[in-house]
Write a protein that holds these residues in place. Structure first.
Motif, mmCIF file in Angstrom:
data_model
loop_
_atom_site.group_PDB
_atom_site.id
_atom_site.type_symbol
_atom_site.label_atom_id
_atom_site.label_comp_id
_atom_site.label_asym_id
_atom_site.label_seq_id
_atom_site.Cartn_x
_atom_site.Cartn_y
_atom_site.Cartn_z
ATOM 1 N N UNK A 77 -41.123 -3.104 -79.898
ATOM 2 C CA UNK A 77 -42.365 -3.391 -79.166
ATOM 3 C C UNK A 77 -43.111 -4.548 -79.850
ATOM 4 N N UNK A 78 -43.558 -5.475 -79.003
ATOM 5 C CA UNK A 78 -44.271 -6.597 -79.601
ATOM 6 C C UNK A 78 -45.642 -6.167 -80.109
ATOM 7 N N UNK A 79 -46.079 -6.873 -81.122
ATOM 8 C CA UNK A 79 -47.376 -6.555 -81.729
ATOM 9 C C UNK A 79 -48.511 -6.707 -80.727
ATOM 10 N N UNK A 80 -48.351 -7.726 -79.784
ATOM 11 C CA UNK A 80 -49.415 -7.952 -78.788
ATOM 12 C C UNK A 80 -49.546 -6.741 -77.847
ATOM 13 N N UNK A 81 -48.419 -6.136 -77.516
ATOM 14 C CA UNK A 81 -48.448 -4.971 -76.629
ATOM 15 C C UNK A 81 -49.155 -3.792 -77.305
ATOM 16 N N UNK A 82 -48.841 -3.638 -78.621
ATOM 17 C CA UNK A 82 -49.471 -2.534 -79.374
ATOM 18 C C UNK A 82 -50.976 -2.737 -79.425
ATOM 19 N N UNK A 83 -51.369 -3.989 -79.710
ATOM 20 C CA UNK A 83 -52.807 -4.278 -79.778
ATOM 21 C C UNK A 83 -53.453 -4.005 -78.414
ATOM 22 N N UNK A 84 -52.773 -4.469 -77.328
ATOM 23 C CA UNK A 84 -53.294 -4.252 -75.961
ATOM 24 C C UNK A 84 -53.467 -2.769 -75.652
ATOM 25 N N UNK A 85 -52.455 -2.004 -76.033
ATOM 26 C CA UNK A 85 -52.512 -0.559 -75.789
ATOM 27 C C UNK A 85 -53.666 0.089 -76.558
ATOM 28 N N UNK A 86 -53.807 -0.367 -77.813
ATOM 29 C CA UNK A 86 -54.910 0.165 -78.636
ATOM 30 C C UNK A 86 -56.263 -0.139 -78.013
ATOM 31 N N UNK A 128 -56.901 -0.728 -74.913
ATOM 32 C CA UNK A 128 -57.065 0.097 -73.704
ATOM 33 C C UNK A 128 -57.512 1.529 -74.068
ATOM 34 N N UNK A 129 -56.835 2.055 -75.086
ATOM 35 C CA UNK A 129 -57.178 3.429 -75.515
ATOM 36 C C UNK A 129 -58.617 3.496 -76.024
ATOM 37 N N UNK A 130 -58.990 2.485 -76.819
ATOM 38 C CA UNK A 130 -60.365 2.480 -77.373
ATOM 39 C C UNK A 130 -61.381 2.386 -76.246
ATOM 40 N N UNK A 131 -61.113 1.453 -75.280
ATOM 41 C CA UNK A 131 -62.060 1.302 -74.166
ATOM 42 C C UNK A 131 -62.153 2.616 -73.354
ATOM 43 N N UNK A 132 -60.995 3.195 -73.117
ATOM 44 C CA UNK A 132 -60.962 4.452 -72.371
ATOM 45 C C UNK A 132 -61.765 5.544 -73.095
ATOM 46 N N UNK A 166 -65.474 4.772 -72.871
ATOM 47 C CA UNK A 166 -66.009 5.123 -71.540
ATOM 48 C C UNK A 166 -66.170 6.652 -71.437
ATOM 49 N N UNK A 167 -65.159 7.357 -71.929
ATOM 50 C CA UNK A 167 -65.210 8.818 -71.880
ATOM 51 C C UNK A 167 -66.428 9.346 -72.653
ATOM 52 N N UNK A 168 -66.618 8.791 -73.874
ATOM 53 C CA UNK A 168 -67.756 9.243 -74.694
ATOM 54 C C UNK A 168 -69.071 8.892 -74.004
ATOM 55 N N UNK A 169 -69.120 7.651 -73.447
ATOM 56 C CA UNK A 169 -70.328 7.203 -72.764
ATOM 57 C C UNK A 169 -70.656 8.142 -71.588
ATOM 58 N N UNK A 170 -69.624 8.460 -70.827
ATOM 59 C CA UNK A 170 -69.829 9.341 -69.679
ATOM 60 C C UNK A 170 -70.313 10.735 -70.111
ATOM 61 N N UNK A 171 -69.705 11.218 -71.172
ATOM 62 C CA UNK A 171 -70.119 12.535 -71.681
ATOM 63 C C UNK A 171 -71.586 12.506 -72.107
#
Lengths: 126, 576
Positions: free
Chosen positions: A1-10, A12-16, A19-24
């Motif tokens: 897996x490319x490093x850029x994909x890992x960073x992108x996934x991270x 996405x997870x952080x933003x998600x 958002x979840x914490x903000x909504x809560x």
């Protein structure tokens, strides 16, 4: 897996997660607000019920009769001839009759005004 | 070749990490697969709080939708004993405010429980004072309190509820299953301080109780209670009751007893005051029962109004028993026998009829059986089997001795004469409805049987009108309306044996107006003194209630006719 994909996934997870914490947090805030509003509403409903109770207690024949006796009011039941009603549509007939009879039309201004402000009949009982 | 150097260390560290990861994986799978249900429940409990959502008890209305009961908010005080710091001080202060025993409060707050009631449904004034104490471990909880705005008015009809708003007497008891509703529940999210946030996670909404619409008219009820109360005091009676009935339908318009109680505070009244005498007490009716004998004689065509009966100048022997009239009479017509309430005359009428005929008519008039009204504690009175009566009974039963009746049975019996001869089942609840005004159940007039013909009813009306105009019930005579009725004065049974000469039941049964009866009224006084005649004690109460109620009903009719006219006119108005 490319490093850029890992960073992108991270990212996405952080933003998600954010958002979840903000909504809560928002849900909790709204929960507090709703509780406040509901408490206020409930308070008003409770007061309303107490006021209604007081009104009905005051309106009760038990209380009214004592009040009337206390005031020494000599109330009497009206005879049928003492009760009259004016109904919409009858006022003009009444005025026309009065004009035809040649009597001075003293109440006309009042009747016109009353007709203007209310479509309900005037009853001596009310 | 054994690994050495940096590569070896790398593999060791990797193995350790992989090992730790493996342990984590096992733990995670244990949590997620094997303990998931338990932990989910635990988390739900920690994050949520359970609330029971109470159902509102249904309201009881009079026939004109005036509420006779209401639910108002009240506060109940409880303690969390573990949080209370200075128990002695708290107990002393609460004892002063709530007027409770200090030891009782101390006992409550010294327990090891998490929750202890101190006082339920505390008055608002005291709530403020307790809140000002600002003591740890004391909390209030909101509860609905059943309240009766008319206070003592209709108290015996409505009954009352216990501290948990469960019906204990009257309509509150009989219709508890309709009135109570079904409570719901909800889980709300809670914060770290155990405060509930209004974020529902699951719920079941409560179903409020149904409302009842009674046949009672609040105004007629007041008129009846007021008149009864005045006479009850004036005649120093032990007890009294009044029933106002619509004779054409069996609807009870008013029912009252004295002494009475306040359903807002039933616990402070003696049990005797809470008894619904009109339904639960039975007594020997005395002369009011003569209407049964008279009805039987006319219906069976054994007598007509002008037939003459010799009343033996006040003394007449029946079997081994000597009968007396309260005033000696010679020859009286059939009508005069009833008007003057001659015991001897009525006995002679009954002798012509036979006891069996009188008995059958008494049954047909509803005596000796429950009327079937849906109020608790009704008595069916006492009408023994025919075989249980003796030879002297012919001189007792026709004039209301050796039988026992309730005031409600008398009201139904006089209604039969008033409405043209039909026995209607009395009822007090007109309609059961939900909060959206949908009818759940409706009660309508129930014709049970025809007792006498319309012709007999008319003839009896005339005779009973004579009782008021020129007979024993002249104190019930009105200048404005025509009334008809019958007086009754019955000796009470002496506990020592025989009849008492100092304790009486004074009663009056009648209807008004004679031509088109709208009201049938029964007034009964228990042990009035010094005056004890039904015509003196009860007849004036009948007159007052009948006159005032008829005036009220007439004014209501006029008001309704005006309102109807208005409605018609409004429909003709151009739409806005």
């Amino acid at each position: 897996m490319r490093i850029s994909k890992i960073i992108g996934l991270n990212i996405f997870i952080v933003i998600f997660a954010l958002i979840h914490v903000f909504l809560q947090t928002e849900i909790t805030k709204l929960g507090y607000q709703a509780k406040q509003n509901e408490d206020r509403c409930q308070g008003l409903v409770d007061n309303n019920r107490v006021l209604k109770y007081n009104i009905y207690a005051l309106e009760s024949p038990n209380t009214l009769d004592k009040y009337v006796l206390l005031k020494n009011s000599k109330l009497k039941v009206l005879k049928p001839v003492q009760v009259f009603g004016l109904y919409p549509g009858q006022e003009s007939e009444y005025l026309a009759k009065k004009e035809n009879s040649g009597l001075p039309n003293k109440n006309s201004a009042f009747l016109v005004f009353r007709k203007f402000v209310s479509a309900r009949p005037a009853e001596a009982k009310q | 070749m054994p690994l050495k150097g940096p590569l070896f260390r790398f593999y060791v560290i990797c193995s350790v990490f992989i090992g730790i990861l493996f342990i984590f994986l096992i733990k995670l799978s244990l949590i997620h697969i094997f303990h998931s249900q338990y932990l989910t429940k635990l988390a739900f409990k920690q994050h949520n709080i359970y609330f029971e959502l109470p159902a509102q008890r249904g309201i009881i209305y009079d026939r004109n939708f005036k509420p006779l009961t209401l639910n108002i908010r009240s506060y109940s005080l409880f303690a969390v004993p573990r949080e209370v710091k200075n128990k002695n001080t708290l107990a002393a202060k609460l004892s002063d405010i709530l007027d409770l025993d200090k030891d009782f409060i101390l006992d409550r707050i010294s327990s090891k429980k998490y929750f202890a009631w101190i006082e339920r449904k505390v008055p608002d004034k005291l709530v403020k004072e307790i809140k000002e104490l600002d003591m740890d471990g004391l909390y209030f909880i909101k509860e609905d309190k059943r309240s009766y705005p008319d206070r003592t008015l209709s108290s015996h009809i409505l009954g009352f509820t216990n501290i948990d708003s469960v019906g204990l007497e009257g309509i509150e008891l009989s219709f508890n299953k309709y009135l109570e509703g079904k409570p719901g529940y909800a889980f709300f999210m809670r914060d770290a301080h155990q405060n509930a946030l209004r974020v529902e996670t699951s719920d079941k909404l409560p179903v409020d109780g149904y409302d009842l619409v009674l046949t009672i008219d609040q105004v007629i009820q007041y008129i009846a209670e007021n008149a009864l109360d005045d006479a009850f005091r004036k005649h120093n009676a032990k007890g009294a009751c009044i029933i106002v009935l619509n004779p054409s339908t069996g609807e009870i318009l008013a029912l009252a007893n004295r002494p009475t109680f306040d359903p807002n505070k039933p616990q402070i009244s003696p049990v005797d005051n809470r008894r619904n005498r009109a339904l639960c007490d039975y007594f020997e009716p005395g002369s009011v029962f003569k209407i049964v004998t008279a009805a039987a004689a006319l219906e069976e065509k054994k007598f007509s109004e002008d037939d003459k009966i010799f009343c033996e100048n006040g003394s007449y022997k029946v079997a081994n028993h000597i009968l007396h009239d309260h005033r000696p009479h010679g020859w009286l017509t059939f009508s005069e026998v009833i008007k003057q309430s001659s015991n001897i005359g009525v006995t002679k009428i009954a002798q012509q009829l036979g006891l069996e005929e009188v008995y059958n008519y008494a049954r047909a008039f509803g005596f000796g059986a429950l009327t079937g009204i849906v109020l608790p504690g009704e008595t069916g009175g006492m009408l023994k089997p025919l075989s249980a009566y003796s030879k002297t009974s012919i001189g007792a039963v026709p004039m209301g001795q050796e039988v026992a009746v309730s005031a409600l049975q008398l009201a139904c019996a006089i209604s039969v004469i008033a409405n043209g001869g039909t026995y209607y089942k009395p009822y007090i609840v007109k309609r059961i409805r939900d909060k959206y005004d949908e009818t759940i159940e409706e009660y309508k007039p129930t014709e049970i049987r025809r007792v006498i013909s319309e012709e007999t009813s008319l003839r009896l009306k005339k005779i009973l009108e004579g009782v008021v105009d020129e007979g024993t019930g002249q104190l019930a005579k009105s200048k404005e309306y025509k009334f008809a009725g019958k007086t009754g004065t019955a000796q009470k049974i002496d506990p020592a044996g025989g009849y008492s000469h100092s304790s009486f039941y004074a009663s009056f049964i009648g209807f008004a107006p004679v031509d088109n009866p709208k009201l049938a009224i029964v007034v009964v006084f228990d042990e009035p003194h010094p005056y004890y005649f039904g015509g003196v004690v009860s007849a004036p109460v009948f007159k007052e209630v009948a006159e005032k109620s008829l005036k009220y009903l007439e004014s209501e009719e006029r008001l309704n006719s005006i309102t109807n006219l208005t409605r018609l006119d409004e429909t003709k108005l151009p739409s806005k």
